[in-house]
Write a protein that holds these residues in place. Structure first.
Motif, short mmCIF file in Angstrom:
data_model
loop_
_atom_site.label_atom_id
_atom_site.label_comp_id
_atom_site.label_asym_id
_atom_site.label_seq_id
_atom_site.Cartn_x
_atom_site.Cartn_y
_atom_site.Cartn_z
N LEU A 5 87.91 11.14 89.69
CA LEU A 5 87.89 12.01 90.89
C LEU A 5 87.65 13.39 90.03
CD1 LEU A 5 88.67 12.48 93.52
CD2 LEU A 5 90.88 13.11 92.91
N LEU A 6 86.59 14.05 90.78
CA LEU A 6 86.20 15.62 90.32
C LEU A 6 86.86 16.50 90.98
CD1 LEU A 6 82.23 14.90 89.77
CD2 LEU A 6 84.16 14.59 88.07
N ILE A 7 87.50 16.31 91.98
CA ILE A 7 88.07 17.24 93.05
C ILE A 7 89.63 17.47 92.54
CG2 ILE A 7 88.96 18.36 95.11
CD1 ILE A 7 86.36 16.94 96.23
N GLU A 8 90.14 18.37 92.07
CA GLU A 8 91.52 18.63 91.47
C GLU A 8 92.61 18.24 92.71
OE1 GLU A 8 94.70 21.02 88.74
OE2 GLU A 8 92.48 21.96 89.24
N PRO A 9 93.52 17.57 92.65
CA PRO A 9 94.40 17.06 93.73
C PRO A 9 95.80 18.17 93.47
CG PRO A 9 94.67 15.11 92.09
CD PRO A 9 93.36 16.21 91.54
N GLU A 10 96.28 18.42 94.67
CA GLU A 10 97.54 19.35 94.55
C GLU A 10 98.52 18.36 95.18
OE1 GLU A 10 96.97 22.99 96.19
OE2 GLU A 10 95.16 23.48 94.95
N PHE A 11 99.60 18.26 94.43
CA PHE A 11 100.94 17.31 94.96
C PHE A 11 102.20 18.28 95.30
CE2 PHE A 11 98.25 14.28 92.83
CZ PHE A 11 98.38 13.12 93.67
N LYS A 12 103.01 17.99 95.95
CA LYS A 12 104.18 18.82 96.28
C LYS A 12 105.04 18.57 95.16
CE LYS A 12 104.06 18.63 101.29
NZ LYS A 12 104.65 18.24 102.41
N PRO A 13 105.83 19.48 94.54
CA PRO A 13 106.82 19.19 93.44
C PRO A 13 107.86 17.99 93.83
CG PRO A 13 106.70 21.59 93.75
CD PRO A 13 105.80 20.71 94.82
N ASP A 14 108.36 17.72 95.00
CA ASP A 14 109.30 16.77 95.09
C ASP A 14 108.62 15.17 94.93
OD1 ASP A 14 110.71 18.81 96.14
OD2 ASP A 14 110.48 18.41 98.39
N ASP A 15 107.38 15.26 94.80
CA ASP A 15 106.61 13.97 94.46
C ASP A 15 106.49 13.62 92.96
OD1 ASP A 15 106.26 12.91 97.12
OD2 ASP A 15 104.72 14.30 97.55
N LEU A 16 106.71 14.41 92.29
CA LEU A 16 106.84 14.40 90.94
C LEU A 16 108.07 14.05 90.53
CD1 LEU A 16 104.85 17.83 90.02
CD2 LEU A 16 103.93 15.58 90.50
N ILE A 17 107.90 12.89 89.74
CA ILE A 17 109.27 12.19 88.93
C ILE A 17 109.24 11.94 87.47
CG2 ILE A 17 110.03 11.11 91.12
CD1 ILE A 17 108.90 8.51 90.08
N LEU B 43 93.16 7.37 92.07
CA LEU B 43 92.50 8.23 91.26
C LEU B 43 93.16 9.65 91.32
CD1 LEU B 43 88.87 7.25 92.67
CD2 LEU B 43 89.66 6.63 90.53
N ALA B 44 93.62 10.07 92.36
CA ALA B 44 94.30 11.39 92.29
C ALA B 44 95.45 11.44 91.38
CB ALA B 44 94.78 11.77 93.86
N ARG B 45 96.19 10.33 91.33
CA ARG B 45 97.40 10.28 90.27
C ARG B 45 96.91 10.48 88.92
NH1 ARG B 45 98.83 6.34 94.00
NH2 ARG B 45 98.91 4.59 92.45
N GLN B 46 95.70 9.55 88.65
CA GLN B 46 95.28 9.75 87.22
C GLN B 46 94.38 10.77 86.99
OE1 GLN B 46 96.48 7.36 85.39
NE2 GLN B 46 97.45 6.47 87.30
#
Length: 718
Positions: free
Chosen positions: A120-132, A58-61
């Motif tokens: 998901l109603l809470i905005e997730p925060e990912f590290k830049p290294d995990d973005l491809i 859900l966070a990735r979407q």
């Protein structure tokens, strides 16, 4: 195009979610540093892997809505039968653990988008290294072609590669087109009011027969404006019919209203002549015709045997029906039956106890049986796929009815994802089928008895979930009931206004019929046994939360209630009404009479309803054979919707077009009508309870939508 790694660590409102160890770390959550009540008691907690996998997906979407089908496909590998329940349970658990993050907003962390899925109603925060980066499909294919061209010779090989590229791109588009063309199609065939059940299409595909009320109706499918025609007389009752192979006759059970005699009958359409073929069990009994048209199979209760069973009847010659199922010592009841198109198998839906039901197939040659399912609930209709390798059936999972497809070889079950799916029947020589769309919700409701003019019953709470079978404790001043809020039928309780709710069980099985002990310390209820072939009496200790199972040799127990001293639980079995001790000593047989529901009203007297006879009955446990009718069968014909108070008995009275709530007085022994309701307001399998200090009558309100016959074209059936 950007993609996020599946195992990526992310934060929600500062709280870290780590998929690699399935944990939630609340140490840096800003919301929790303020000292909110109900915050977690430890910085880091571990959840089930599937819960974290679902949250990550859900966070990735985010912030998109994700359909239930996509989640089941991705998280549970497309196993819709397991995934449907597991997804609801996972969402419930995630909301519970994430509640502290959204308490200030008054919303939930995960939103349910009705009839679609979740977001998901809470905005997730990912590290830049995990973005491809994720290249488009055509870019990938072009890169492959370029790499191959550099390694391979020019000329003919390059042409082959070009054809491969064209094939890949073309195949991709063809696949997408075919996928779009195979979407589920539903065409409503009937639109009249009332419940239209047991639909069946004639062999030539022109006519639809179905039951409604107590009559059979025929509709011309080639006429979009034609009015359905009633086939049967008001002197008889019919509900289910099948076609002969030539399409010239209908076969059905028919019960004469005047004397109750039931005959398996043949209706010849050309002449409207009715021919009686054999005696039958009831006007709604299951039946089917063999693929060669030479025999029919149906359910009948022959007086020579204790239990009903399956019978085959040859349509040619003067022969008697032959019993092919269990004759004595049966621990199950056959409820529906269907021949396979190749004539090899007979499919049977078989009920164990009162909350478990499963599908078996019987080899017509050898008589051997194979169990196909394990632990289903309330099957309503089954039909063979034309390939004779699969069955379509309807079953209920914790109050939600859906359709399923099961492969008889692998026993794999796939969901059709059609809420309200009931009584399926394949159209002859086709992968299309007809079914009755049958949606039913249950609500807790109450009637204010001190109103000057009683007007209606009111829902205790508004919810999208089903709540049923209330029981009130004057000691705890709480109402216990069954709810499917978590995706499974579990026991919950609330205060008298439906507030301050609490979940008491998490068995992830079908619990049913909770009953308070008189001291309010315990709850008795039914739940399936380990094999899902029956039910056992369970005891919940409210002080400890512990659940125990009473020792019993019986497979099936009817609704439990308590003795006056709370040391025993009363429940009826095939031996009669018994008192089961909490110490698991030998149960005491109170009476061998078959009882539906019994309640002890003082230290020695029991009030009960019987299976074989209407009326409300009473006996003294010291003189159990000396029972008498408390309320005459002439005015009392109810099984479960009744409750005894200090002044009399409240009960439901059924009529064809309405229901009454009545009161019978101990003093005058007269009946006073309290309220008139529509015919489907209270379910026959509900319960009544009484709140004395508020003068409220509690009951289960049954909410129906229109029930129509639908023609279905579904991609799983091709």
């Amino acid at each position: 195009m950007i993609e996020i790694r599946k195992e990526a660590v992310f934060t929600l409102a500062g709280c870290e979610v780590t998929p690699s160890d399935n944990s939630l770390n609340f140490k840096n959550c800003a919301q929790l540093e303020t000292g909110l009540e109900g915050s977690v008691s430890t910085d880091k907690i571990s959840l089930q892997p599937k819960f974290i996998e679902l949250l990550s997906y859900l966070a990735r979407q985010y912030p998109n809505v994700v359909t239930r089908e996509e989640l089941i496909e991705s998280i549970w590998e497309g196993n819709s039968y397991v995934g449907t329940k597991a997804l609801t349970n996972a969402i419930w658990n995630l909301r519970k653990h994430l509640t502290p993050l959204v308490e200030d907003s008054g919303t939930e962390a995960i939103e349910t988008v009705r009839k679609t899925g979740y977001r998901l109603l809470i905005e997730p925060e990912f590290k830049p290294d995990d973005l491809i980066s994720k290249p488009e499909v055509l870019e990938v294919e072009q890169a492959k072609v370029k790499a191959l061209q550099e390694k391979l010779h020019r000329g003919g090989i390059a042409i082959v590669i070009l054809f491969i590229l064209v094939g890949v791109v073309g195949g991709f588009h063809l696949y997408q087109d075919a996928k779009q063309l195979m979407q589920t199609e539903q065409n409503r065939l009937t639109r009249a009011s009332g419940a239209e059940l047991y639909p069946a299409v004639s062999p030539d595909g022109r006519w639809l027969v179905y039951g409604k009320g107590s009559d059979l109706y025929l509709k011309d499918l080639h006429s979009s404006t034609g009015t359905p025609k009633r086939l049967t007389s008001n002197r008889t009752k019919e509900l289910r019919a099948i076609w002969t192979l030539d399409g010239k006759s209908l076969l059905y059970p028919s019960e004469t209203r005047q004397n109750g005699e039931c005959h398996l009958s043949q209706f010849i359409l050309a002449s409207h002549e009715v021919v009686h073929l054999a005696p039958c069990y009831s006007y709604s009994s299951a039946l089917d015709i063999s693929p060669d048209g030479e025999a029919i199979i149906y359910i009948w209760h022959d007086e020579r045997y204790e239990y009903s069973g399956l019978y085959e009847l040859a349509l040619s010659g003067d022969t008697d029906p032959v019993r092919i199922s269990c004759k004595k010592g049966c621990d199950y009841r056959d409820r529906d039956v269907a021949y396979s198109p190749d004539g090899r198998w007979i499919a049977i839906s078989r009920r164990f106890g009162n909350i478990s039901e499963d599908i078996f197939i019987r080899n017509r040659g050898s008589g051997d049986e194979i169990r196909i399912t394990q632990g289903l609930e309330d099957i309503r209709g089954l039909s063979w796929h034309p390939d004779s390798d699969k069955l379509v059936f309807s079953t209920e999972n914790s109050g939600v009815r859906d359709g399923y497809l099961v492969d008889i070889n692998s026993k794999k079950i796939s969901s059709l994802s059609l809420v309200g799916f009931s009584y399926p029947k394949f159209v002859p020589n086709s992968t299309e089928l007809v079914f009755s769309k049958y949606i039913k919700d249950f609500k807790l409701a109450y009637l204010e008895l001190d109103q000057v003019i009683p007007t209606t019953i009111f829902p205790l709470s508004n919810s999208e979930f089903s709540h049923r079978n209330p029981d009130y404790s004057p000691v705890t001043k709480r109402i216990v009931y069954v709810s499917n809020e978590t995706g499974n039928n579990e026991i919950w309780s609330s205060d008298v206004n439906g507030k301050n709710r609490k979940q008491h069980t998490d068995l992830k099985r079908r619990v049913a019929y909770p009953s308070w002990s008189h001291d309010g310390a315990k709850l008795a209820f039914l739940a399936p046994d380990d094999k899902n072939e029956g039910n056992k009496i369970h005891i919940l200790d409210l002080a400890t939360g512990g659940i125990s199972i009473l020792a019993s040799k019986y497979l099936d127990h009817r609704r439990p209630s308590w003795s006056q001293d709370d040391k025993r639980v009363l429940s009826s079995t095939y031996d009669g009404l018994l008192a089961f001790s909490l110490t698991n000593s030998r149960p005491q047989l109170i009476t061998s009479t078959e009882v539906r529901l019994a309640k002890m009203v003082n230290g020695s007297q029991i009030v009960f309803t019987r299976i074989s006879k209407p009326g409300l009955w009473i006996l003294d446990i010291n003189q159990a054979d000396n029972m008498r009718a408390l309320i005459s069968s002439e005015v009392f014909d109810e099984d479960y919707n009744w409750v005894v108070t200090d002044k009399g008995v409240y009960f439901r009275e059924k009529h064809s077009s309405y229901q009454l709530i009545n009161f019978w007085s101990f003093n005058t022994q007269l009946i006073t009508p309290i309220l008139k309701l529509p015919s489907s307001s209270l379910t026959s399998y509900g319960a009544m309870s009484f709140i004395a200090d508020k003068r409220r009558l509690l009951m289960t309100l049954s909410e129906y939508s229109k029930r129509d016959v639908i023609l279905l074209n579904h991609k799983l059936l091709h």
